[in-house]
Motif scaffolding. Structure first.
Motif, PDB file in Angstrom:
ATOM      1  N   GLY D 101      10.805  31.154  35.167  1.00  0.00           N
ATOM      2  CA  GLY D 101      10.919  31.587  34.088  1.00  0.00           C
ATOM      3  C   GLY D 101      12.558  31.410  33.557  1.00  0.00           C
ATOM      4  N   GLY D 102      12.925  32.098  31.850  1.00  0.00           N
ATOM      5  CA  GLY D 102      14.269  31.963  31.649  1.00  0.00           C
ATOM      6  C   GLY D 102      14.754  33.942  32.049  1.00  0.00           C
ATOM      7  N   GLU D 103      15.007  34.469  31.046  1.00  0.00           N
ATOM      8  CA  GLU D 103      16.242  34.855  31.002  1.00  0.00           C
ATOM      9  C   GLU D 103      14.936  36.564  31.153  1.00  0.00           C
ATOM     10  N   ASP D 104      13.796  36.660  30.470  1.00  0.00           N
ATOM     11  CA  ASP D 104      13.310  37.901  30.374  1.00  0.00           C
ATOM     12  C   ASP D 104      12.478  37.563  31.834  1.00  0.00           C
ATOM     13  N   THR D 105      11.695  36.632  31.848  1.00  0.00           N
ATOM     14  CA  THR D 105      10.310  35.920  33.425  1.00  0.00           C
ATOM     15  C   THR D 105      11.799  36.768  34.649  1.00  0.00           C
ATOM     16  N   LEU D 106      12.941  35.948  34.415  1.00  0.00           N
ATOM     17  CA  LEU D 106      13.407  36.583  35.439  1.00  0.00           C
ATOM     18  C   LEU D 106      14.550  37.717  36.252  1.00  0.00           C
ATOM     19  N   GLY D 107      14.497  38.083  34.512  1.00  0.00           N
ATOM     20  CA  GLY D 107      15.161  39.970  34.650  1.00  0.00           C
ATOM     21  C   GLY D 107      14.040  40.441  35.163  1.00  0.00           C
ATOM     22  N   VAL D 108      12.896  40.506  35.099  1.00  0.00           N
ATOM     23  CA  VAL D 108      11.941  41.315  35.909  1.00  0.00           C
ATOM     24  C   VAL D 108      11.657  41.061  37.112  1.00  0.00           C
ATOM     25  N   ALA D 109      11.970  39.874  37.646  1.00  0.00           N
ATOM     26  CA  ALA D 109      11.949  39.230  38.971  1.00  0.00           C
ATOM     27  C   ALA D 109      13.087  39.357  39.283  1.00  0.00           C
ATOM     28  N   ALA D 110      14.122  40.092  38.793  1.00  0.00           N
ATOM     29  CA  ALA D 110      15.606  40.333  39.411  1.00  0.00           C
ATOM     30  C   ALA D 110      15.421  42.012  39.802  1.00  0.00           C
ATOM     31  N   ARG D 111      14.750  42.863  38.542  1.00  0.00           N
ATOM     32  CA  ARG D 111      14.384  44.727  39.051  1.00  0.00           C
ATOM     33  C   ARG D 111      13.560  44.319  40.310  1.00  0.00           C
ATOM     34  N   LEU D 112      12.240  43.998  40.563  1.00  0.00           N
ATOM     35  CA  LEU D 112      11.134  43.923  40.745  1.00  0.00           C
ATOM     36  C   LEU D 112      11.503  43.580  42.393  1.00  0.00           C
ATOM     37  N   CYS D 113      12.459  42.755  42.815  1.00  0.00           N
ATOM     38  CA  CYS D 113      13.368  42.805  43.979  1.00  0.00           C
ATOM     39  C   CYS D 113      14.136  43.572  44.053  1.00  0.00           C
ATOM     40  N   ASP D 114      15.844  43.585  43.006  1.00  0.00           N
ATOM     41  CA  ASP D 114      16.696  44.849  43.392  1.00  0.00           C
ATOM     42  C   ASP D 114      15.814  46.521  43.855  1.00  0.00           C
ATOM     43  N   GLU D 115      15.375  46.571  43.014  1.00  0.00           N
ATOM     44  CA  GLU D 115      14.592  48.124  43.061  1.00  0.00           C
ATOM     45  C   GLU D 115      13.485  48.235  43.690  1.00  0.00           C
ATOM     46  N   TYR D 116      12.775  47.299  43.833  1.00  0.00           N
ATOM     47  CA  TYR D 116      10.970  47.820  44.030  1.00  0.00           C
ATOM     48  C   TYR D 116      10.865  46.954  45.733  1.00  0.00           C
ATOM     49  N   GLY D 117      12.004  46.482  46.209  1.00  0.00           N
ATOM     50  CA  GLY D 117      12.107  45.906  47.070  1.00  0.00           C
ATOM     51  C   GLY D 117      11.605  44.310  47.310  1.00  0.00           C
ATOM     52  N   VAL D 118      10.154  43.856  46.106  1.00  0.00           N
ATOM     53  CA  VAL D 118       9.682  42.431  46.120  1.00  0.00           C
ATOM     54  C   VAL D 118      10.804  41.344  46.267  1.00  0.00           C
ATOM     55  N   PRO D 119      10.258  40.905  47.396  1.00  0.00           N
ATOM     56  CA  PRO D 119      11.025  39.885  47.439  1.00  0.00           C
ATOM     57  C   PRO D 119      10.689  38.940  46.570  1.00  0.00           C
ATOM     58  N   CYS D 120      11.726  38.711  45.431  1.00  0.00           N
ATOM     59  CA  CYS D 120      11.481  36.637  45.170  1.00  0.00           C
ATOM     60  C   CYS D 120      12.821  36.303  45.232  1.00  0.00           C
ATOM     61  N   VAL D 121      12.338  35.000  44.391  1.00  0.00           N
ATOM     62  CA  VAL D 121      13.587  34.042  44.446  1.00  0.00           C
ATOM     63  C   VAL D 121      13.006  33.278  42.982  1.00  0.00           C
ATOM     64  N   GLY D 122      14.243  33.162  42.097  1.00  0.00           N
ATOM     65  CA  GLY D 122      14.210  32.420  40.531  1.00  0.00           C
ATOM     66  C   GLY D 122      14.096  31.361  40.579  1.00  0.00           C
ATOM     67  N   VAL D 123      13.391  30.772  39.574  1.00  0.00           N
ATOM     68  CA  VAL D 123      13.684  29.291  39.533  1.00  0.00           C
ATOM     69  C   VAL D 123      14.296  29.657  37.469  1.00  0.00           C
ATOM     70  N   PRO D 124      15.527  28.461  37.307  1.00  0.00           N
ATOM     71  CA  PRO D 124      15.397  29.201  35.894  1.00  0.00           C
ATOM     72  C   PRO D 124      14.835  28.169  35.242  1.00  0.00           C
ATOM     73  N   LYS D 125      14.458  28.365  33.696  1.00  0.00           N
ATOM     74  CA  LYS D 125      13.532  27.805  32.891  1.00  0.00           C
ATOM     75  C   LYS D 125      14.156  27.935  31.165  1.00  0.00           C
ATOM     76  N   THR D 126      14.665  27.048  30.860  1.00  0.00           N
ATOM     77  CA  THR D 126      14.298  27.468  29.296  1.00  0.00           C
ATOM     78  C   THR D 126      14.686  26.112  28.410  1.00  0.00           C
ATOM     79  N   ILE D 127      14.261  26.154  27.594  1.00  0.00           N
ATOM     80  CA  ILE D 127      14.419  24.718  26.983  1.00  0.00           C
ATOM     81  C   ILE D 127      15.795  24.415  26.182  1.00  0.00           C
ATOM     82  N   ASP D 128      16.014  25.321  26.327  1.00  0.00           N
ATOM     83  CA  ASP D 128      17.968  25.840  25.305  1.00  0.00           C
ATOM     84  C   ASP D 128      18.796  25.473  26.091  1.00  0.00           C
ATOM     85  N   ASN D 129      18.296  25.723  27.483  1.00  0.00           N
ATOM     86  CA  ASN D 129      19.521  25.039  28.361  1.00  0.00           C
ATOM     87  C   ASN D 129      20.507  26.402  28.049  1.00  0.00           C
ATOM     88  N   ASP D 130      20.207  27.439  27.861  1.00  0.00           N
ATOM     89  CA  ASP D 130      21.441  28.822  26.933  1.00  0.00           C
ATOM     90  C   ASP D 130      20.816  29.646  28.632  1.00  0.00           C
TER      91      ASP D 130
END
Lengths: 342, 342, 342, 342
Positions: D101-130
């Motif tokens: 996902g994009g900024e929002d989806t990955l932002g949640v993943a980052a918090r899930l991983c860092d703050e709650y210990g859920v093992p997450c790996v992200g794949v970036p997705k934004t059609i705007d390339n931003d």
């Protein structure tokens, strides 16, 4: 009512669109049930079939090929073929059969219907567009589009290197794909099976094009043959192709043009790319309407007929009549486009 | 013999193919000379023209638009228009005029020919395919292809978000583009100008599609109007579009569908993309053959006629007759494709 | 300042975009004048050139090929070649030369610059993407796109007939096109020149794919060779291709697969279609930026360099270094994509 | 090991290619099992999932959209959102989560991983390339290709009628699509959100283009805004767009250009067509490699990272860092392409 469907012969973009239209209208409007036989006539011969319903045909409209598979199996050449087919149909409770195919597949359907009383409705399919009785068959427009795009691409590479580019397209007995794609692609020479070509005339066109400072594109149907085939064979130029000679006219041409004009020549054989992939909008339209009208004929008990395009109308013609002769390019039309040669 | 050529009305892929065919055959076979008038009827009105010869038309076959430019100028509405055109033609020694255009452009040609004795031959052009007397006009197949590809693309985005996607395509008075691209693209609703639509029926189709767990695509011609237009206007939904109301039916539909079904809906207006760019192979074939037959008619002195497609033949029909009425989608055909709605 | 431009080697979509960018920026920003030499190094050797200015480069951005023509002429192999080039440049008052080409063309530029003091700036061009020092070269993305579309099309025809389809793509020494298009097209086997292939392994993948009831697509670079080349030659399978053996690996594979697995196999050789026609958006972007940065280097007097892509930046590297070695597919990357084989 | 996969935010061509690569490699090489959560974060919030295995992902590589569905649901804004997600993961025995996902989806993943210990790996997705940290995201190349083809088509219609054509493309906060497609399409003006535009300068470019006898194409990102926004608002030109103002800059521009230059102008809003349909070969390549590397990271227990493209390499970066700031067009690059304006 229980209706069987099969697709026979070479695959063609639009087959799935026909199947979908038959099933959608048959189920929704007429309450039919459907049996899809696998791999052309091999399916009813061997009793192999799948269930066809609305979920099965969802999403297949834009997909090339055929979800039923295809084959060139001819039941007339199989021991007891017709009886085995009748048995399968009886066992599966099939009341009528829609056969989607070319000359061979439809020829079997005509005999099944006329001689053995199996209710059949035909849908014409030939990527070469060589079936009489219908203005166009689906798949042809897609093939012409692919070939035209290839010719567009080859122009720039021909010009950059001042080379002859020979493009071999489909068409064993009829030159429709070569004629349409050659005209649409701005080819400088178009060679078709209907008229033996004169290699010296071809070279004259090639040379005249170079004199105008442009590089020539030669479009040749796979079934085109030179006028003096014997001479060609005698000097050995052709026999290296052995039994695949028909697919080799493109390479033969490039070599002869190089030898006779002294210009570099290259060949591109488009091959199977022409018959695969998503159908053009025109082919989806035509295939869908063929399917809708075929199931109408089944519903009305109008057997032994094939659907056909006449102008913008879908009509019905006797299968036997439709497959009686090949539709080839007539000399007037070939002459008409000849104004662009050279 | 000196022949004038002009292109009028909205541009259309294939115009250049017509011009090229006329010039190639006219110069090579008949020894004609050519004058290309600029920007439709404005050219002969203002005496603006360019020379057209074989080098001028080289390489234009695959290019969209028209090298002559176009306009909607109508000489019948200009003071002394017809006389000024006759003067230009006389001054430039033009013996006959090939006019490529739609209803308006050809209407002027018909009057010029019938009432004022100016030898005219017409080539039909309307991207909407709404000219009677010909099975198809060039440009239409290209537009349908572009719209179909867009619909193909929108399916995946509709499914991913379970949204309604409304696609507005060209077609002010005739729904041919909507009908063909909607059918080819597997749309779930197709709305055309010929039949006022019932927004509640549209919403019922949309809802039924969602119930089957699929997302609906609604294709709407720009000229389609709801049944109870008055109600629509009264509640103010439409008047924000002001005088461009016709181009707004797509957005209006999306809003109404959202409001009535509670489902998210989005609109895509394809617009000018549909009429630009390289013509499809079919359109190049048709446009080229129109050009070849038009210059034959000129050469034979057969004036007041328009070339037309009938099946796979090019025929000639009186211009006046061809432009007498609009070719619209008949109710039977609309009903035929209706099996796919919902 | 007067700048010469030439394009050498095989043509490649994007060449015109480079030329346009150089001329647009050179004229508008720096006030340069331009001489376009015809047909690669043959142009300065024989003193043949055209004027390049803003009208000359208008409209060429989307066109494949090169308006300057190209050739493989190598001045280092011509008697007195370098001196004749220096004479031409002096006579035409050329202060610097932008050479757009591959290893050979740039190799000459490097020597001209380093040994003979002719100010040269290089722009890398190789459709095979095998030039080190740059992440990508223009033309490659277009070629991969065309090959991928062809593979997409072949899937449906393979499935319909349960056949193996072998697609031969460009790549004599490097397998980039095969690797990218094979991965993007969902091929089941990808064979590249960097790793001799084991025909038995290929057949094992083919067989395993059929066991899963799917038809396999084999993508092979024209330069790929089997592991036991000698055996192949001894049994005569290959020598019928004579000196064009490299272009024949696709047909050889189809025959061997048929013979060893008993499954029908067909070959499509994409050939020149891959290098012609309009460049992809990526290639237009890359080619344009290469052109803009090349003329900057000329303007700044930074000679002997080549522009190159690194990530999203355009950088400059010494020409000699850039052409020192071929960029081939490394084993890790080939192993990475191997997960999709079979 | 049991791995969850979800796709969030707007859909994007290539999502299915990522899912396929993850599952193919995970199952074949590592023996993972997979759970596909439906509709982004809504899936784990509501416990809705499907089984993902090799048959599920067959044939999805060339298909746009996402077989998992998507949504913009943000669990941080849902009551007890994070806990509910943890519960679902625990209940389904999910050991790690790949979030695409994009900024929002990955932002949640980052918090899930860092703050709650859920093992997450992200794949970036934004059609705007931003998204910073990666050179490109998949979907962008497809969008640029579609927009470029549209611009190619609009050129011919612009020239035929000597009109201004305004093309509005995606890009709320970053102008990458406008910049790339505008450059590739040969636009005469490109307007991006990063630099407020001066409507008078735009009109000057438009006028200068007409003086050279060519018709201008203006490419504008949906998020571009004029310099003196206040003045614009005061004269009422913009407020008719209400809260959808961002999607209306194209129409506003056309009106202003008409008013100020007296030239006809038309707008095309490409809309959702840009994000649907089959991914380009580049996007399939990138998405597939992202998937392969993401599942490697999962397998190695390297959590809290996102895969990213650097040059031609796939690397890993901390998710939090990657989403920290938007990647926008820098002024130097905008100036670089400005040489083609006017």
């Amino acid at each position: 009512m229980r209706v069987g469907v099969l697709t026979g012969g070479g695959d063609c973009p639009g087959l799935n669109a026909v199947i979908r239209a038959i099933v959608r209208k048959g189920v929704q409007e007429y309450g039919h049930e459907f049996v899809g036989f696998r791999d052309g006539w091999r399916g009813p011969l061997e009793g192999r079939s799948i269930r066809l319903d609305i979920p099965t045909v969802r999403g297949i409209l834009p997909r090339g090929g055929t979800i039923l598979g295809s084959s060139r199996t001819n039941p007339l050449k199989e021991e007891d073929g017709i009886r085995r087919i009748k048995d399968t149909l009886a066992r599966q409770g099939v009341d009528a059969l829609v056969t989607i195919g070319g000359e061979d597949t439809l020829g079997v359907a005509a005999r099944l219907c006329d001689e053995y009383g199996v209710p059949c409705v035909g849908v014409p399919k030939t990527i070469d567009n060589d079936l009489s009785a219908t203005d166009y068959t689906f798949g042809f427009d897609t093939a012409v589009g692919i070939a035209t795009e290839a010719i567009d691409r080859l122009h720039t590479t021909a010009e950059s290197h001042m080379r002859v580019l020979v493009v071999e397209v489909m068409g064993r007995h009829a030159g429709w794909i070569a004629l349409h794609s050659g005209l649409a692609g701005g080819a400088n020479v178009i060679l078709i099976p209907e008229q033996r070509f004169d290699i010296e005339q071809v070279c004259a066109w090639v040379t005249s094009r170079f004199r105008a400072s442009y590089a020539p594109i030669v479009v040749v149907a796979e079934g085109a043959v030179p006028k003096d085939g014997d001479v060609v064979l005698k000097d050995g130029s052709l026999d290296s192709f052995g039994h695949v000679r028909l697919s080799g006219v493109g390479e033969w041409l490039a070599k002869e043009i190089e030898r006779r004009t002294g210009k570099e020549a290259r060949t591109t054989v488009l091959g199977h790319v022409q018959r695969g992939g998503t159908p053009s909008a025109f082919d989806r339209w035509l295939a869908t309407r063929f399917g809708l009208h075929a199931i109408d004929a089944v519903h009305e008990g109008d057997h032994g007929v094939m659907v056909a395009l006449r102008g913008t109308d879908i009509v019905r013609v006797p299968i036997a009549e439709a497959t009686a002769r090949l539709k080839t390019v007539n000399p007037e039309l070939y002459t008409e486009v000849g104004v662009f040669f050279g």
